[in-house]
Design a protein around this motif. Structure first.
Motif, PDB file in Angstrom:
ATOM      1  N   VAL A   1      14.321  27.814  -1.738  1.00  0.00           N
ATOM      2  CA  VAL A   1      14.159  27.630  -0.303  1.00  0.00           C
ATOM      3  C   VAL A   1      13.026  28.562   0.111  1.00  0.00           C
ATOM      4  N   ARG A   2      11.860  27.969   0.307  1.00  0.00           N
ATOM      5  CA  ARG A   2      10.651  28.729   0.624  1.00  0.00           C
ATOM      6  C   ARG A   2      10.659  29.146   2.083  1.00  0.00           C
ATOM      7  N   ILE A   3      10.334  30.415   2.308  1.00  0.00           N
ATOM      8  CA  ILE A   3      10.310  30.974   3.658  1.00  0.00           C
ATOM      9  C   ILE A   3       8.878  31.161   4.140  1.00  0.00           C
ATOM     10  N   TYR A   4       8.011  31.583   3.227  1.00  0.00           N
ATOM     11  CA  TYR A   4       6.620  31.888   3.571  1.00  0.00           C
ATOM     12  C   TYR A   4       5.782  31.703   2.321  1.00  0.00           C
ATOM     13  N   GLU A   5       4.547  31.231   2.503  1.00  0.00           N
ATOM     14  CA  GLU A   5       3.616  31.218   1.383  1.00  0.00           C
ATOM     15  C   GLU A   5       2.185  31.222   1.881  1.00  0.00           C
ATOM     16  N   ASP A   6       1.344  31.857   1.092  1.00  0.00           N
ATOM     17  CA  ASP A   6      -0.092  31.844   1.321  1.00  0.00           C
ATOM     18  C   ASP A   6      -0.756  31.807  -0.052  1.00  0.00           C
ATOM     19  N   ASP A   7      -2.049  32.062  -0.128  1.00  0.00           N
ATOM     20  CA  ASP A   7      -2.762  31.965  -1.398  1.00  0.00           C
ATOM     21  C   ASP A   7      -2.309  32.996  -2.427  1.00  0.00           C
ATOM     22  N   GLU A   8      -1.765  34.131  -1.971  1.00  0.00           N
ATOM     23  CA  GLU A   8      -1.423  35.219  -2.886  1.00  0.00           C
ATOM     24  C   GLU A   8       0.071  35.476  -3.062  1.00  0.00           C
ATOM     25  N   TYR A   9       0.897  35.085  -2.076  1.00  0.00           N
ATOM     26  CA  TYR A   9       2.322  35.442  -2.103  1.00  0.00           C
ATOM     27  C   TYR A   9       3.203  34.251  -1.764  1.00  0.00           C
ATOM     28  N   LEU A  10       4.428  34.345  -2.255  1.00  0.00           N
ATOM     29  CA  LEU A  10       5.455  33.370  -1.930  1.00  0.00           C
ATOM     30  C   LEU A  10       6.724  34.149  -1.606  1.00  0.00           C
ATOM     31  N   ALA A  11       7.430  33.740  -0.566  1.00  0.00           N
ATOM     32  CA  ALA A  11       8.716  34.342  -0.211  1.00  0.00           C
ATOM     33  C   ALA A  11       9.754  33.228  -0.160  1.00  0.00           C
ATOM     34  N   PHE A  12      10.912  33.501  -0.775  1.00  0.00           N
ATOM     35  CA  PHE A  12      11.967  32.503  -0.834  1.00  0.00           C
ATOM     36  C   PHE A  12      13.325  33.192  -0.796  1.00  0.00           C
ATOM     37  N   LEU A  13      14.346  32.431  -0.390  1.00  0.00           N
ATOM     38  CA  LEU A  13      15.686  32.996  -0.302  1.00  0.00           C
ATOM     39  C   LEU A  13      16.237  33.312  -1.687  1.00  0.00           C
ATOM     40  N   ASP A  14      16.888  34.462  -1.808  1.00  0.00           N
ATOM     41  CA  ASP A  14      17.534  34.881  -3.052  1.00  0.00           C
ATOM     42  C   ASP A  14      18.729  33.965  -3.315  1.00  0.00           C
ATOM     43  N   ILE A  15      18.942  33.565  -4.569  1.00  0.00           N
ATOM     44  CA  ILE A  15      20.076  32.676  -4.877  1.00  0.00           C
ATOM     45  C   ILE A  15      21.400  33.437  -4.936  1.00  0.00           C
ATOM     46  N   ARG A  16      21.350  34.767  -5.014  1.00  0.00           N
ATOM     47  CA  ARG A  16      22.561  35.591  -4.974  1.00  0.00           C
ATOM     48  C   ARG A  16      22.384  36.643  -3.879  1.00  0.00           C
ATOM     49  N   PRO A  17      22.407  36.221  -2.626  1.00  0.00           N
ATOM     50  CA  PRO A  17      22.058  37.124  -1.532  1.00  0.00           C
ATOM     51  C   PRO A  17      23.114  38.198  -1.268  1.00  0.00           C
ATOM     52  N   PHE A  18      22.624  39.388  -0.929  1.00  0.00           N
ATOM     53  CA  PHE A  18      23.515  40.451  -0.450  1.00  0.00           C
ATOM     54  C   PHE A  18      23.964  40.153   0.975  1.00  0.00           C
ATOM     55  N   THR A  19      23.046  39.588   1.772  1.00  0.00           N
ATOM     56  CA  THR A  19      23.338  39.219   3.149  1.00  0.00           C
ATOM     57  C   THR A  19      22.636  37.893   3.443  1.00  0.00           C
ATOM     58  N   ARG A  20      23.028  37.259   4.529  1.00  0.00           N
ATOM     59  CA  ARG A  20      22.365  36.024   4.947  1.00  0.00           C
ATOM     60  C   ARG A  20      20.910  36.341   5.267  1.00  0.00           C
ATOM     61  N   GLY A  21      19.996  35.573   4.677  1.00  0.00           N
ATOM     62  CA  GLY A  21      18.570  35.777   4.907  1.00  0.00           C
ATOM     63  C   GLY A  21      17.896  36.646   3.847  1.00  0.00           C
ATOM     64  N   HIS A  22      18.649  37.142   2.861  1.00  0.00           N
ATOM     65  CA  HIS A  22      18.083  37.968   1.783  1.00  0.00           C
ATOM     66  C   HIS A  22      16.946  37.176   1.131  1.00  0.00           C
ATOM     67  N   THR A  23      15.743  37.708   1.232  1.00  0.00           N
ATOM     68  CA  THR A  23      14.526  37.022   0.806  1.00  0.00           C
ATOM     69  C   THR A  23      13.806  37.829  -0.268  1.00  0.00           C
ATOM     70  N   LEU A  24      13.187  37.134  -1.205  1.00  0.00           N
ATOM     71  CA  LEU A  24      12.362  37.765  -2.228  1.00  0.00           C
ATOM     72  C   LEU A  24      10.902  37.426  -1.961  1.00  0.00           C
ATOM     73  N   VAL A  25      10.046  38.433  -2.049  1.00  0.00           N
ATOM     74  CA  VAL A  25       8.605  38.248  -1.894  1.00  0.00           C
ATOM     75  C   VAL A  25       7.975  38.506  -3.259  1.00  0.00           C
ATOM     76  N   VAL A  26       7.239  37.520  -3.773  1.00  0.00           N
ATOM     77  CA  VAL A  26       6.606  37.658  -5.082  1.00  0.00           C
ATOM     78  C   VAL A  26       5.109  37.367  -4.972  1.00  0.00           C
ATOM     79  N   PRO A  27       4.306  38.063  -5.774  1.00  0.00           N
ATOM     80  CA  PRO A  27       2.907  37.650  -5.865  1.00  0.00           C
ATOM     81  C   PRO A  27       2.827  36.392  -6.726  1.00  0.00           C
ATOM     82  N   ARG A  28       1.906  35.510  -6.412  1.00  0.00           N
ATOM     83  CA  ARG A  28       1.743  34.298  -7.213  1.00  0.00           C
ATOM     84  C   ARG A  28       1.281  34.649  -8.634  1.00  0.00           C
ATOM     85  N   ARG A  29       0.487  35.707  -8.750  1.00  0.00           N
ATOM     86  CA  ARG A  29       0.008  36.153 -10.069  1.00  0.00           C
ATOM     87  C   ARG A  29       1.089  37.010 -10.706  1.00  0.00           C
ATOM     88  N   HIS A  30       1.472  36.686 -11.918  1.00  0.00           N
ATOM     89  CA  HIS A  30       2.555  37.386 -12.610  1.00  0.00           C
ATOM     90  C   HIS A  30       2.151  38.801 -13.012  1.00  0.00           C
TER      91      HIS A  30
END
Length: 145
Positions: free
Chosen positions: A16-45
């Protein structure tokens, strides 16, 4: 693809994507601590703090700040947020693609990241400071090519 976050970035794994741009992607955590727990990752590994450029970390934090602000302004009614990076297996990193956790918090939610933690004191703070200052100086010394 062996990295689940790279698969998500590529669109080969669901999220479930929350935000994305050319460098980053943010999506909901599949094992959330709280409602809305989101992970922000760089597209480059990159794996962890040791191999992630400072500019990438700064960008992740900027995206995380925007998501934290949105959690406060949204129907999630967050009163605050925890932002955290788990760096390495010893720090509970389970997916080895650097990521920032944005955990919306509400007053009284009883979530504790340090449950059962006891007060600890460094028996030799002076020596600890010396060790860290020396390591910082070494890290800051340019390496010959």
């Amino acid at each position: 693809m062996s990295c689940v976050f790279c698969a998500i970035v590529a669109g080969d794994a669901p999220a479930v994507r929350i935000y994305e741009d050319d460098e980053y992607l943010a999506f909901l955590d599949i094992r959330p601590f709280t409602r809305g727990h989101t992970l922000v990752v760089p597209r480059r590994h990159t794996v962890d703090l040791t191999d992630t450029p400072a500019a990438t970390l700064a960008g992740m934090l900027a995206v995380g700040q925007r998501i934290a602000r949105a959690a406060r302004a949204s129907g999630l009614h967050a009163d605050g947020n925890n932002l955290a990076i788990n760096d390495g297996r010893a720090a509970f990193q389970s997916v080895f693609h650097i990521h920032l956790h944005v955990v919306p918090r509400r007053s009284g939610d009883k979530l504790s990241f340090a449950k059962g933690m006891v007060l600890r004191r460094d028996p030799d703070r002076g020596r600890t400071g010396e060790l860290l200052r020396a390591a910082l100086a070494d890290c800051d010394t340019p390496r010959p090519d």
